[in-house]
Design a protein around this motif. Structure first.
Motif, PDB file in Angstrom:
ATOM      1  N   THR A   1      -4.285 -12.925 -45.964  1.00 48.55           N
ATOM      2  CA  THR A   1      -3.668 -11.638 -45.610  1.00 48.55           C
ATOM      3  C   THR A   1      -2.165 -11.700 -45.814  1.00 48.55           C
ATOM      4  O   THR A   1      -1.553 -10.766 -46.339  1.00 48.55           O
ATOM      5  CB  THR A   1      -3.958 -11.294 -44.127  1.00 48.55           C
ATOM      6  OG1 THR A   1      -5.340 -11.440 -43.896  1.00 48.55           O
ATOM      7  CG2 THR A   1      -3.514  -9.909 -43.771  1.00 48.55           C
ATOM      8  N   LYS A   2      -1.571 -12.811 -45.394  1.00 49.49           N
ATOM      9  CA  LYS A   2      -0.118 -12.946 -45.521  1.00 49.49           C
ATOM     10  C   LYS A   2       0.327 -12.905 -46.975  1.00 49.49           C
ATOM     11  O   LYS A   2       1.324 -12.289 -47.324  1.00 49.49           O
ATOM     12  CB  LYS A   2       0.341 -14.255 -44.866  1.00 49.49           C
ATOM     13  CG  LYS A   2       0.364 -14.159 -43.372  1.00 49.49           C
ATOM     14  CD  LYS A   2       0.880 -15.419 -42.767  1.00 49.49           C
ATOM     15  CE  LYS A   2       0.849 -15.316 -41.250  1.00 49.49           C
ATOM     16  NZ  LYS A   2       1.229 -16.548 -40.621  1.00 49.49           N
ATOM     17  N   TYR A   3      -0.430 -13.579 -47.822  1.00 49.60           N
ATOM     18  CA  TYR A   3      -0.120 -13.548 -49.258  1.00 49.60           C
ATOM     19  C   TYR A   3      -0.204 -12.114 -49.794  1.00 49.60           C
ATOM     20  O   TYR A   3       0.649 -11.671 -50.551  1.00 49.60           O
ATOM     21  CB  TYR A   3      -1.115 -14.416 -50.026  1.00 49.60           C
ATOM     22  CG  TYR A   3      -0.713 -15.864 -50.186  1.00 49.60           C
ATOM     23  CD1 TYR A   3       0.320 -16.223 -51.045  1.00 49.60           C
ATOM     24  CD2 TYR A   3      -1.377 -16.886 -49.521  1.00 49.60           C
ATOM     25  CE1 TYR A   3       0.677 -17.554 -51.221  1.00 49.60           C
ATOM     26  CE2 TYR A   3      -1.028 -18.217 -49.681  1.00 49.60           C
ATOM     27  CZ  TYR A   3       0.002 -18.550 -50.536  1.00 49.60           C
ATOM     28  OH  TYR A   3       0.355 -19.856 -50.718  1.00 49.60           O
ATOM     29  N   PHE A   4      -1.265 -11.428 -49.390  1.00 40.68           N
ATOM     30  CA  PHE A   4      -1.498 -10.055 -49.866  1.00 40.68           C
ATOM     31  C   PHE A   4      -0.321  -9.155 -49.483  1.00 40.68           C
ATOM     32  O   PHE A   4       0.167  -8.373 -50.302  1.00 40.68           O
ATOM     33  CB  PHE A   4      -2.813  -9.546 -49.253  1.00 40.68           C
ATOM     34  CG  PHE A   4      -3.107  -8.102 -49.515  1.00 40.68           C
ATOM     35  CD1 PHE A   4      -3.541  -7.679 -50.760  1.00 40.68           C
ATOM     36  CD2 PHE A   4      -2.975  -7.148 -48.506  1.00 40.68           C
ATOM     37  CE1 PHE A   4      -3.836  -6.340 -51.001  1.00 40.68           C
ATOM     38  CE2 PHE A   4      -3.254  -5.815 -48.737  1.00 40.68           C
ATOM     39  CZ  PHE A   4      -3.687  -5.415 -49.986  1.00 40.68           C
ATOM     40  N   LEU A   5       0.142  -9.315 -48.232  1.00 39.67           N
ATOM     41  CA  LEU A   5       1.246  -8.475 -47.764  1.00 39.67           C
ATOM     42  C   LEU A   5       2.567  -8.907 -48.394  1.00 39.67           C
ATOM     43  O   LEU A   5       3.384  -8.062 -48.779  1.00 39.67           O
ATOM     44  CB  LEU A   5       1.339  -8.530 -46.232  1.00 39.67           C
ATOM     45  CG  LEU A   5       0.133  -7.939 -45.484  1.00 39.67           C
ATOM     46  CD1 LEU A   5       0.242  -8.206 -43.994  1.00 39.67           C
ATOM     47  CD2 LEU A   5       0.029  -6.438 -45.732  1.00 39.67           C
ATOM     48  N   ALA A   6       2.769 -10.232 -48.514  1.00 38.55           N
ATOM     49  CA  ALA A   6       4.031 -10.728 -49.084  1.00 38.55           C
ATOM     50  C   ALA A   6       4.185 -10.266 -50.531  1.00 38.55           C
ATOM     51  O   ALA A   6       5.279  -9.880 -50.962  1.00 38.55           O
ATOM     52  CB  ALA A   6       4.067 -12.248 -49.002  1.00 38.55           C
ATOM     53  N   GLU A   7       3.095 -10.270 -51.270  1.00 44.52           N
ATOM     54  CA  GLU A   7       3.131  -9.794 -52.664  1.00 44.52           C
ATOM     55  C   GLU A   7       3.562  -8.320 -52.695  1.00 44.52           C
ATOM     56  O   GLU A   7       4.321  -7.900 -53.565  1.00 44.52           O
ATOM     57  CB  GLU A   7       1.747  -9.982 -53.301  1.00 44.52           C
ATOM     58  CG  GLU A   7       1.585  -9.441 -54.712  1.00 44.52           C
ATOM     59  CD  GLU A   7       2.302 -10.233 -55.787  1.00 44.52           C
ATOM     60  OE1 GLU A   7       2.526 -11.436 -55.575  1.00 44.52           O
ATOM     61  OE2 GLU A   7       2.649  -9.632 -56.818  1.00 44.52           O
ATOM     62  N   GLY A   8       3.086  -7.572 -51.710  1.00 45.37           N
ATOM     63  CA  GLY A   8       3.473  -6.159 -51.605  1.00 45.37           C
ATOM     64  C   GLY A   8       4.948  -6.002 -51.325  1.00 45.37           C
ATOM     65  O   GLY A   8       5.614  -5.126 -51.878  1.00 45.37           O
ATOM     66  N   VAL A   9       5.488  -6.857 -50.462  1.00 43.95           N
ATOM     67  CA  VAL A   9       6.923  -6.788 -50.127  1.00 43.95           C
ATOM     68  C   VAL A   9       7.747  -7.068 -51.382  1.00 43.95           C
ATOM     69  O   VAL A   9       8.705  -6.351 -51.692  1.00 43.95           O
ATOM     70  CB  VAL A   9       7.276  -7.795 -49.002  1.00 43.95           C
ATOM     71  CG1 VAL A   9       8.772  -7.857 -48.788  1.00 43.95           C
ATOM     72  CG2 VAL A   9       6.571  -7.420 -47.715  1.00 43.95           C
ATOM     73  N   VAL A  10       7.357  -8.099 -52.138  1.00 39.98           N
ATOM     74  CA  VAL A  10       8.108  -8.480 -53.341  1.00 39.98           C
ATOM     75  C   VAL A  10       8.056  -7.368 -54.396  1.00 39.98           C
ATOM     76  O   VAL A  10       9.046  -7.076 -55.053  1.00 39.98           O
ATOM     77  CB  VAL A  10       7.554  -9.808 -53.911  1.00 39.98           C
ATOM     78  CG1 VAL A  10       8.235 -10.161 -55.218  1.00 39.98           C
ATOM     79  CG2 VAL A  10       7.727 -10.923 -52.909  1.00 39.98           C
ATOM     80  N   CYS A  11       6.885  -6.735 -54.520  1.00 35.57           N
ATOM     81  CA  CYS A  11       6.736  -5.689 -55.551  1.00 35.57           C
ATOM     82  C   CYS A  11       7.176  -4.315 -55.058  1.00 35.57           C
ATOM     83  O   CYS A  11       6.972  -3.312 -55.744  1.00 35.57           O
ATOM     84  CB  CYS A  11       5.292  -5.609 -56.012  1.00 35.57           C
ATOM     85  SG  CYS A  11       4.716  -7.118 -56.774  1.00 35.57           S
ATOM     86  N   LYS A  12       7.723  -4.246 -53.848  1.00 37.43           N
ATOM     87  CA  LYS A  12       8.166  -2.980 -53.240  1.00 37.43           C
ATOM     88  C   LYS A  12       7.013  -1.977 -53.096  1.00 37.43           C
ATOM     89  O   LYS A  12       7.189  -0.766 -53.220  1.00 37.43           O
ATOM     90  CB  LYS A  12       9.302  -2.348 -54.059  1.00 37.43           C
ATOM     91  CG  LYS A  12      10.548  -3.200 -54.203  1.00 37.43           C
ATOM     92  CD  LYS A  12      11.689  -2.605 -53.402  1.00 37.43           C
ATOM     93  CE  LYS A  12      12.984  -3.374 -53.518  1.00 37.43           C
ATOM     94  NZ  LYS A  12      12.915  -4.793 -53.184  1.00 37.43           N
ATOM     95  N   HIS A  13       5.825  -2.494 -52.840  1.00 41.75           N
ATOM     96  CA  HIS A  13       4.706  -1.610 -52.533  1.00 41.75           C
ATOM     97  C   HIS A  13       4.792  -1.223 -51.057  1.00 41.75           C
ATOM     98  O   HIS A  13       5.413  -1.928 -50.261  1.00 41.75           O
ATOM     99  CB  HIS A  13       3.367  -2.329 -52.776  1.00 41.75           C
ATOM    100  CG  HIS A  13       3.137  -2.678 -54.206  1.00 41.75           C
ATOM    101  ND1 HIS A  13       2.194  -3.602 -54.604  1.00 41.75           N
ATOM    102  CD2 HIS A  13       3.717  -2.235 -55.340  1.00 41.75           C
ATOM    103  CE1 HIS A  13       2.213  -3.710 -55.918  1.00 41.75           C
ATOM    104  NE2 HIS A  13       3.134  -2.900 -56.381  1.00 41.75           N
TER     105      HIS A  13
END
Lengths: 253, 363
Positions: free
Chosen positions: B62-74
């Motif tokens: 879950t953390k990876y999924f959310l962190a990827e979103g933060v980096v991609c500005k999703h």
């Protein structure tokens, strides 16, 4: 080129006997065993109907319109265009049912009326209508009981039986020890042809997508088969391609 | 609406996405996971992770999924009934430039020589997705700072049980979450045809935990009915939008094993984590290199006839200090030439001692 695309679906169409003329409506049930996906059969059948200019009413609960449209483009037919022309009516029933649930309405009310209304509307225009019901088992997820689902299926079957040369195709999942299995058997009992789609027990493979078994139940009542107890089943392996499906005899891969 | 429209020009402008079968895909944050499920998570789909017994590894996912979103500005939407969603977002891993560990392992391998008859064989690729440009690499030991998180559009939904009775669902949590997600998804930017679109990553933590199933325990006949209904509604709501739903579910807690089959029919892609912690496999020398097994339980073919076939179904994962990797399961090499079986030796002493050699024994 067009012929080639058509050929990629022809195995399925011949096995479902859709290339033959038949007198009254035909009922086809596709059972998905072990969670295997059978949407490819709908795509093949839709392509066949669109090419032959036969009217189709698609009631979809499982897959989206965009899925069928995109697959259709690869299989060389345009679903959106056919809908614009009025040849295909794509009824996304799932959306309507979910909206009902979220607005505290009872979705079971007047669902049947809506479906029959649409079928009658199309039959007046085109003479006869083919019906595809995708993911009927989801109705059980939405707390319809078996009796209500059976009633809906019965009405659809009655409609199709009254038309000449048309079919009703039901997709349902059959999970072991589950009410979905009861529904699948109930529908299979009413069917003329049953197709069972099953994934490989050994897992996934790049060479073969799964098993496909056809049972021609209507033959039970034909003269030449009256002496036999069980009608012969036809077992195949199938492989999915981007543009179609191929049936393979067991052991030929 | 015309039947043919060119959409690719819009899609390319979205950060952290790629196009496959005319459908947007986003990264789960773990390149090896993206690879084994067919290139990432498709927009408008529901992804299910069956939790391990302690839930610690699914939490990392879950953390990876959310962190990827933060980096991609999703945009992110975090929902949970068990714990505060703010806590989940607190410790997201920080992006790092390149995976360093891969390089060092290659260097040390240079000293070894391959027997001539095996040289011609293709290289065995046990780690997946290491050479992809899609998605980012993250360092689990460092956390994204609060300022970056504040610049991100994150919505939280902490679901609390109330006594109010709602038609349709016996447990009001389901209805509350569905209506909230529906309101969020109705925004213009998440519609697939919109011009100013962005991706919405929805994470639902521990769906189906005892809080969710509280009303189901007294009636066996309709056990899990609410959950199945909820997931179907979710599937329909998210379809044809630019949102991806990432659900973790403690399926090992379910009273009825058949429930998970119905759930798998409704979701698009699903994986299950089987951690070795606390199980007999923890001490089994065959699995000594790994922390658990990784199962792919469902892969759908969206917008296509052919489903993705992963290169192997025997998968295992390692949770290193800095990253989570999924690899093809390999048996450890048989290096000792003793006639006795290796596992008989190792089980005699704790693993932390690094095994023992016969010459060390005095008698």
């Amino acid at each position: 080129m067009i012929y080639l695309h058509y050929k990629m679906a022809s195995d399925i169409l011949t096995s479902l006997e859709l290339d033959k003329e038949f007198q009254s409506g035909k009922i086809i049930v596709v059972k998905e065993i072990n969670g295997c996906d059978s949407a490819f059969i709908t795509s093949c059948v839709l392509g066949h109907c669109i090419k032959n200019k036969n009217a189709v009413f698609v009631i979809s609960i499982h897959n989206s319109f965009l899925h069928y449209h995109n697959v259709g483009l690869k299989m060389n037919y345009n679903l959106q265009k056919s809908i614009d022309m009025g040849l295909v009516n794509f009824y996304e029933l799932g959306k309507e049912l979910v909206d009902c649930i979220l607005d505290f309405n009872n979705p079971t009310q007047d669902l049947l009326c809506k479906i029959t209304e649409k079928i009658n509307g199309m039959s007046e225009k085109h003479g006869s209508v083919n019906i595809i019901f995708d993911g009927i088992s989801h109705l059980l997820d939405l707390q319809f009981d078996l009796r209500e689902v059976n009633q809906i299926c019965k009405e659809i079957i009655d409609c199709v039986r009254s038309f000449n040369n048309s079919f009703a195709l039901f997709h349902c999942i059959a999970l072991e020890d589950n009410v979905t299995n009861v529904l699948a058997n109930l529908l299979a009992h009413k069917a003329d042809i049953v197709a069972e789609v099953e994934s490989l027990s050994s897992g996934l493979s790049a060479d073969v997508s799964g098993h496909l078994t056809f049972k021609y139940l209507y033959k039970k009542y034909q003269k030449e088969h009256l002496q036999t107890l069980d009608v012969k089943t036809f077992q195949y392996l199938y492989k999915l391609f981007d543009r179609g499906v191929k049936l393979l005899a067991p052991g030929t891969v | 609406m015309t039947s043919f429209h060119k959409t690719s020009s819009f899609h390319t402008t979205l950060r952290g996405t790629k196009l496959k079968n005319n459908l947007i895909y986003i990264s789960s944050g773990i390149p090896s996971l993206d690879f084994i499920i067919g290139g990432g998570l498709p927009a408008g789909s529901v992804f299910l992770v069956e939790e391990d017994v302690l839930g610690s590894h699914s939490r990392v996912l879950t953390k990876y999924f959310l962190a990827e979103g933060v980096v991609c500005k999703h945009d992110l939407y975090v929902a949970s009934a068990d714990e505060s969603p703010q806590d989940i977002v607190k410790e997201l891993p920080q992006p790092c430039t390149a995976p360093n560990e891969e390089k060092s392992s290659h260097d040390s391998g240079g000293e070894m020589k391959i027997a001539w008859r095996y040289e011609g064989l293709g290289k065995v690729e046990s780690s997946f997705g290491s050479n992809t440009n899609f998605g980012h690499h993250f360092d689990l030991s460092k956390h994204i700072d609060q300022d970056t998180l504040q610049n991100c559009n994150i919505s939280y939904c902490h679901l609390l049980q109330s006594e109010s009775n709602i038609d349709g669902f016996r447990n009001n949590l389901y209805h509350t979450l569905l209506t909230k997600i529906k309101t969020t998804l109705s925004k213009e930017e998440y519609k697939s045809c919109s011009k100013n679109k962005n991706i919405l990553r929805i994470s639902i933590q521990s769906l189906g935990s005892p809080v969710w199933m509280a009303m189901d325990c007294d009636t066996q006949t309709t056990y899990g009915q609410d959950l199945v209904k909820f997931l179907y509604c979710l599937r329909i709501l998210v379809r044809d939008t630019n949102a991806v739903i990432f659900i973790t579910m403690p399926s090992h807690l379910f009273d009825d094993d058949r429930l998970i089959d119905r759930i798998l029919y409704t979701v698009d892609n699903a994986v299950a984590i089987e951690s070795f912690t606390g199980s007999s496999k923890e001490t089994n020398p065959v699995f000594s290199e790994y922390h658990g097994l990784f199962h792919i339980t469902k892969l759908s073919a969206l917008h296509s006839l052919v489903p993705f076939v992963p290169p192997s179904l025997d998968l295992a994962f390692k949770l290193r200090r800095k990253k989570f990797v999924i690899e093809k399961l390999h048996l450890p090499p048989e290096l000792q030439e003793s006639s006795e079986r290796e596992q008989d030796d190792i089980t005699a002493v704790p693993k932390s001692c690094g095994g023992f050699k016969k010459k060390d024994i005095d008698f």
